[in-house]
Scaffold this active site. Sequence first.
Site, PDB file in Angstrom:
ATOM      1  N   LYS A  23     -29.056 -27.705  -8.296  1.00  0.00           N
ATOM      2  CA  LYS A  23     -29.400 -28.992  -7.701  1.00  0.00           C
ATOM      3  C   LYS A  23     -30.437 -29.665  -8.583  1.00  0.00           C
ATOM      4  O   LYS A  23     -31.439 -29.037  -8.958  1.00  0.00           O
ATOM      5  CB  LYS A  23     -29.987 -28.761  -6.299  1.00  0.00           C
ATOM      6  CG  LYS A  23     -29.997 -29.988  -5.417  1.00  0.00           C
ATOM      7  CD  LYS A  23     -28.613 -30.387  -5.001  1.00  0.00           C
ATOM      8  CE  LYS A  23     -28.495 -30.671  -3.524  1.00  0.00           C
ATOM      9  NZ  LYS A  23     -27.088 -30.855  -3.147  1.00  0.00           N
ATOM     10  N   THR A  38     -25.527 -25.615  -3.490  1.00  0.00           N
ATOM     11  CA  THR A  38     -26.664 -26.347  -4.043  1.00  0.00           C
ATOM     12  C   THR A  38     -27.511 -26.925  -2.909  1.00  0.00           C
ATOM     13  O   THR A  38     -28.714 -27.126  -3.075  1.00  0.00           O
ATOM     14  CB  THR A  38     -26.203 -27.479  -4.986  1.00  0.00           C
ATOM     15  OG1 THR A  38     -25.485 -28.462  -4.247  1.00  0.00           O
ATOM     16  CG2 THR A  38     -25.352 -26.929  -6.108  1.00  0.00           C
ATOM     17  N   PHE A  65     -49.845 -45.581 -44.934  1.00  0.00           N
ATOM     18  CA  PHE A  65     -48.700 -44.824 -45.423  1.00  0.00           C
ATOM     19  C   PHE A  65     -48.421 -45.270 -46.843  1.00  0.00           C
ATOM     20  O   PHE A  65     -47.987 -46.403 -47.070  1.00  0.00           O
ATOM     21  CB  PHE A  65     -47.504 -45.058 -44.512  1.00  0.00           C
ATOM     22  CG  PHE A  65     -46.339 -44.157 -44.797  1.00  0.00           C
ATOM     23  CD1 PHE A  65     -45.097 -44.669 -45.101  1.00  0.00           C
ATOM     24  CD2 PHE A  65     -46.496 -42.775 -44.772  1.00  0.00           C
ATOM     25  CE1 PHE A  65     -44.014 -43.833 -45.373  1.00  0.00           C
ATOM     26  CE2 PHE A  65     -45.426 -41.930 -45.048  1.00  0.00           C
ATOM     27  CZ  PHE A  65     -44.192 -42.456 -45.347  1.00  0.00           C
ATOM     28  N   VAL A  71     -47.806 -39.991 -39.889  1.00  0.00           N
ATOM     29  CA  VAL A  71     -47.624 -39.424 -38.549  1.00  0.00           C
ATOM     30  C   VAL A  71     -47.501 -37.908 -38.669  1.00  0.00           C
ATOM     31  O   VAL A  71     -48.026 -37.158 -37.842  1.00  0.00           O
ATOM     32  CB  VAL A  71     -46.369 -40.013 -37.871  1.00  0.00           C
ATOM     33  CG1 VAL A  71     -46.151 -39.376 -36.511  1.00  0.00           C
ATOM     34  CG2 VAL A  71     -46.490 -41.518 -37.727  1.00  0.00           C
ATOM     35  N   GLN A  72     -46.838 -37.473 -39.759  1.00  0.00           N
ATOM     36  CA  GLN A  72     -46.632 -36.039 -39.956  1.00  0.00           C
ATOM     37  C   GLN A  72     -47.950 -35.288 -39.992  1.00  0.00           C
ATOM     38  O   GLN A  72     -48.096 -34.224 -39.401  1.00  0.00           O
ATOM     39  CB  GLN A  72     -45.892 -35.780 -41.285  1.00  0.00           C
ATOM     40  CG  GLN A  72     -44.419 -36.095 -41.282  1.00  0.00           C
ATOM     41  CD  GLN A  72     -44.100 -37.554 -41.585  1.00  0.00           C
ATOM     42  OE1 GLN A  72     -44.884 -38.460 -41.320  1.00  0.00           O
ATOM     43  NE2 GLN A  72     -42.924 -37.785 -42.141  1.00  0.00           N
ATOM     44  N   ASN A 132     -42.496 -43.600 -34.189  1.00  0.00           N
ATOM     45  CA  ASN A 132     -43.403 -44.542 -34.826  1.00  0.00           C
ATOM     46  C   ASN A 132     -42.952 -45.928 -34.402  1.00  0.00           C
ATOM     47  O   ASN A 132     -41.953 -46.452 -34.911  1.00  0.00           O
ATOM     48  CB  ASN A 132     -43.321 -44.369 -36.346  1.00  0.00           C
ATOM     49  CG  ASN A 132     -44.421 -45.115 -37.066  1.00  0.00           C
ATOM     50  OD1 ASN A 132     -45.199 -45.833 -36.449  1.00  0.00           O
ATOM     51  ND2 ASN A 132     -44.495 -44.940 -38.371  1.00  0.00           N
ATOM     52  N   HIS A 134     -43.076 -49.628 -34.325  1.00  0.00           N
ATOM     53  CA  HIS A 134     -43.610 -50.549 -35.318  1.00  0.00           C
ATOM     54  C   HIS A 134     -44.023 -51.887 -34.742  1.00  0.00           C
ATOM     55  O   HIS A 134     -43.402 -52.406 -33.818  1.00  0.00           O
ATOM     56  CB  HIS A 134     -42.557 -50.794 -36.410  1.00  0.00           C
ATOM     57  CG  HIS A 134     -41.992 -49.517 -36.980  1.00  0.00           C
ATOM     58  ND1 HIS A 134     -42.758 -48.633 -37.700  1.00  0.00           N
ATOM     59  CD2 HIS A 134     -40.746 -48.989 -36.916  1.00  0.00           C
ATOM     60  CE1 HIS A 134     -41.998 -47.610 -38.067  1.00  0.00           C
ATOM     61  NE2 HIS A 134     -40.779 -47.790 -37.600  1.00  0.00           N
TER      62      HIS A 134
END
Lengths: 299, 332
Positions: free
Chosen positions: A18, A63, A165, A230-231, A257, A259
Amino acid sequence: MGTTSNPNVEFVRTGYGKNMVKVLHIHREGIHHHITELIADVQLTLKTRKDYLTGDNSDIIPTDTIKNTVHALAKLKGIKTIEGFALDICEHFLTAFNHVTRVRVNIDEVPWKRLEKNGVEHTHAFILCPEAWHFCEVEQHLSMTPVVHSGIRDMKVLKTTQSGFEGFLRDRFTTLTDAKDRFFCTSVYARWRYNTHVNVAFDAAWKTVKDTIIQKFAGPYDRGEYSPSVQKTLYDTQVLVLDRIPQVEEIEIIMPNQHYFITDMTKIGLSNKDEVYLPLDNPSGNITGTIRRKPRAKM
Amino acid sequence: MQAEWEELARRNWLTDNDRPQIPSNVSPYEKGYYFHTDNPFKDWPNAFEEGLRKSREGELPNAVLLLEAAVLQDPQDSEVSEWAYKTTQRFFRCFPVVCVCRCLELHPNNLQALMALAVSLTNTGMRQEAAEALLSWIRHNPKYKYLLKSPLSVFISSPLLPEVKDLYLEAAQHNSDTIDPDLQTGLGVLYNLSSEFNKAVEAFNAALSVRPEDYLLWNRLGATLANGDRSEEAVEAYTRALELQPGFIRSRYNLGISCINMGAHREAAGHFLTALSLQRKSRSRQLSHQVMSGNIWTALRIALSMLDQPELFQAANIGDLDLLMRAFNLDM
């Protein structure tokens, strides 16, 4: 009604249950009320497949019964943490029956936050505060120890500088330019696995992960912390989580990310000095990573 | 008994990093302490007195259950909650560690247990708690407790580790004519905590010079070597431990870990399977064994994932030990 099994096919996996069983549990300590509201998905795997093969339902726990059981367990065991409750559900189905071989319980906790003003907490009033969702996934096979995952989802954060970046790979299809100063907006998803199910302070651990993500994202409040990608921020967060919570064995984080683009207003006769941005839903970058503790020798 | 001590150490209780002031009406319930669900003592009369008595006698597992029962029976009981609050304030980390320390205050001869606790806390990454346990070992040790000038001052927060290490070094220097293998063990654990593995190796070697047949020490030496990236030497130490105690599951597990580190994944899997098979034969229902079992299965899955045989990995997911034993040609 019965049919013999088809000789050309074999089972890979089966499961039924369920989804979206909603329940709220209240614990009253005098006039001070504690609530936990959750949404649970429960799935069972049975020993035989005769229900699928022949239409023989005699082994099936309906269920509807599964739903009733969730309610009953909320009454009988109470709900202190969603992980604890999920563990209780698994334990019930694996011990009350001898033909259930696997139970999976996924729970989302509804983010009720106790009202508070000037450090004074309300005894019984709450407000929905969806800044981050707490979820868990518990799976247990018969006669194995349960595996507990907890997680955070839909925690959206944004910073308007201290993100860049540059130095990325360029090929003939690359048009992106280096950025030393850009927005960083993401909706964090994190899911981690515990190395034990016994005596883990699940709520405290969840809060620690949430605070760690925010800490690594935002940095010190007066100046922030530069994110070269970001990594990098993602990895640093994971390492810090593992450092802070010994019971976390492995953690996955996904950070899209999202933008924001500076819009060119010269065609309408305005000079946009990086003041007006357009949020762009899609496409969005998507950065993922999973790390785990290296297994260590035990003294 | 040692396994029980170590099990107690595995249970723990995180506090927030900024440790806010806990108001006196906050119960352990609210703090998120995870009480045992099937407590055989849950309706025991006089659970609190009985729990304190058992902790005095050193019967820790039952003491913890009784004390939990007392808290649950009457969360409003002022005596019980005052005791629980005061001791958690003082030791602020871990309800069972609290019981251990309280027990040891009343029954300080159980130094062996305290050292086992420190080791277990180190293994699970509870560095602060391990340092506290090692400090307690000195404090309760008639041979060394003179070294502590003001016993209570060191309970105040942070970098406890360097101070405790200095204490152990001082103790060793003052008694440099003989080697105390237990003191050296403590030093070995401390150097593990500070990741000074080569110094830890020296300490355990010193301890082994006095007790060369101590399989626990051989395993500790091995684990230290392994965690210090000296895998081949680690394997030698584990082999020695297993010669002395063939049923020693922990060393078997560690051997598997070293195999993983050296890229011998098939051999690693074999060791983990042997360990699991030994555990199964002992039919232990002890919680500590269940938790160790979880660790072994996790490590086995890691080893199997490197072998590119998905059916074996799947068998590990569902706990099919028999299939795996057959696949590795191991006796069951």
